[in-house]
Design an enzyme around this catalytic site. Structure first.
Site, PDB file in Angstrom:
ATOM      1  N   ASP A 178      64.031  12.717  23.792  1.00 47.68           N
ATOM      2  CA  ASP A 178      63.827  13.364  22.498  1.00 47.68           C
ATOM      3  C   ASP A 178      65.150  13.408  21.742  1.00 47.68           C
ATOM      4  OD1 ASP A 178      63.402  15.455  20.454  1.00 47.68           O
ATOM      5  OD2 ASP A 178      61.547  15.866  21.557  1.00 47.68           O
TER       6      ASP A 178
ATOM      7  N   TYR B 277      58.617  18.883   4.898  1.00 43.07           N
ATOM      8  CA  TYR B 277      58.931  17.503   5.285  1.00 43.07           C
ATOM      9  C   TYR B 277      59.910  16.882   4.293  1.00 43.07           C
ATOM     10  CZ  TYR B 277      58.438  12.442   5.603  1.00 43.07           C
ATOM     11  OH  TYR B 277      58.712  11.101   5.671  1.00 43.07           O
TER      12      TYR B 277
END
Length: 310
Positions: free
Chosen positions: A53, A140
Site C-alpha cells: 500500500d 476527491y
C-alpha cells in the site's frame, strides 16, 4: 524509453496497467498495487507485482528510490466514495503521494502523477486552461489539487523532476463497469445485455473523452521531456461530446436493442467539460484515437470478456 527501472503505482488497475503493458516491452517494470480495486490479470507478463500500500512508506521507499521513472496512478478515484469517506481518500491520495515524493528524494527518478480534471470543478470558462484556479467540488478533487501542489513545492524547493497530468474522461479496455465507473463502460456493459442506457438529465451535458492509449502516450512523452518538469498539463482531445450523442454511438457500434432512458439529473454533476490542450501539444502530443475508434476497441474487449466469463 529503454532499459530503465520503472515503477507503476496502481499498475494492476485500469490506466496503470496500460502504462505497464507499454513499458514492459523494453524496460524492467515493477507494479505496486494493494489490490483494493486492481486485478492480478491486468499486470503484464514480465512485470513484477508487489502487493503493498502506498500509505506504507517503509514498504515502498526502496522500490521508489531505485526507480528511474515512477508513474503514479494509484488512487482512491471514486467521487462518491470520497464524499462518504474523505479521510480515507486523503490518506491514499495525499499521504500516499507524499510518501512517493519522500522516497524519490532518496533516489534519482522522475515522477509523473495522475491528476484529474476534477480539480477544475464546474468552471464555465471553456476550454479549460491549466491556469484556471482550481475549484474542486468533491474531496476527491481536493486531494488531487493538494497532491499537485506538493509536486510543485518539491520541484521548486528540492529540484525534484515531477509532472502532473490532468486527465479528463478516460475510457478503454479494463475499466471497471461498476456504478462508480466512467459512463462509457457502464453504457457498453448495459448495451451488451440489452439493458436501457440511463442518462441523468437531458443528455446535452458534454464531456471530453480520451482513449486510454492516448493517455499512455502522454505519460511517456512528459516523462522523457525536460521541458515538462515542474509543470501541469491537461490530457484530453479538446473536443466535446454530449452524453446523448455518446449513447447513440454505443448503440450503433454494439448493434444493441437497448433503449435510452432519461432520469432526473444527479446533484453535483457538472454541465460541460472541455480541455485546452495547447500546452501539451507544444511538447508534441496529439490525440491519435477518435472517439469512434476507441469505442470500437473498448466494445470488442468487453464483449470478449463477457464471452470468457460465460
Amino acid at each position: 524509453m529503454r532499459n530503465k527501472l520503472i515503477v507503476v503505482t496502481g499498475g494492476a488497475g485500469f490506466i496503470g496497467s496500460h502504462i505497464a503493458w507499454e513499458l514492459v516491452k523494453d524496460n524492467e517494470v515493477i507494479v505496486i498495487d494493494n489490490m483494493y480495486t486492481g486485478k492480478e490479470e491486468n499486470v503484464p507478463p514480465g512485470a513484477k507485482l508487489v502487493k503493498v500500500d502506498i500509505r506504507d512508506y517503509e514498504a515502498i521507499a526502496e522500490l521508489i528510490s531505485n526507480a528511474d521513472y515512477v508513474f503514479h496512478e494509484a488512487a482512491q478515484v471514486s467521487v462518491v466514495e470520497s464524499i462518504r469517506d474523505p479521510v480515507f481518500t486523503e490518506e491514499v491520495n495525499v499521504i500516499g503521494t507524499l510518501n512517493i515524493l519522500r522516497a524519490l528524494m532518496e533516489g534519482h527518478g522522475k515522477l509523473v502523477f495522475a491528476s484529474s480534471a476534477a480539480v477544475y470543478g464546474d468552471n464555465p470558462n471553456l476550454p479549460l486552461k491549466e491556469t484556471e484556479r482550481p475549484r474542486p467540488l468533491s474531496p476527491y478533487g481536493v486531494t488531487k489539487a493538494a497532491a499537485e501542489e506538493y509536486l510543485r513545492v518539491f520541484n521548486e524547493l528540492y529540484g525534484l523532476p515531477v509532472v502532473s497530468l490532468r486527465y479528463f474522461n478516460v475510457f478503454g479496455p479494463r475499466q471497471s463497469a461498476n456504478q462508480y465507473a466512467g459512463v462509457i463502460s457502464i453504457f457498453i456493459n448495459r448495451a451488451l445485455t440489452g439493458e436501457p442506457l440511463v442518462i441523468y438529465g437531458d443528455g446535452k451535458q458534454t464531456r471530453d473523452f480520451i482513449y486510454v492509449k492516448d493517455i499512455v502516450r502522454a505519460n511517456l512523452l512528459v516523462a522523457e521531456s525536460r521541458r515538462a518538469n515542474g509543470r501541469v498539463f491537461n490530457v484530453a482531445t479538446g473536443k466535446q461530446t454530449s452524453i446523448l450523442e455518446l449513447a447513440m454511438k454505443v448503440i450503433e457500434i454494439t448493434g444493441t436493442t437497448s433503449s435510452i432512458v432519461f432520469d432526473k439529473p444527479r446533484p453535483g454533476d457538472i454541465r460541460h467539460s472541455q480541455a485546452d490542450i495547447t500546452e501539451i501539444r507544444k511538447l508534441g502530443f496529439e490525440p491519435e484515437w477518435s472517439l469512434e475508434e476507441g469505442l470500437k476497441k473498448t466494445v470488442e474487449w468487453y464483449a470478449a470478456e463477457r464471452q470468457r466469463r460465460e
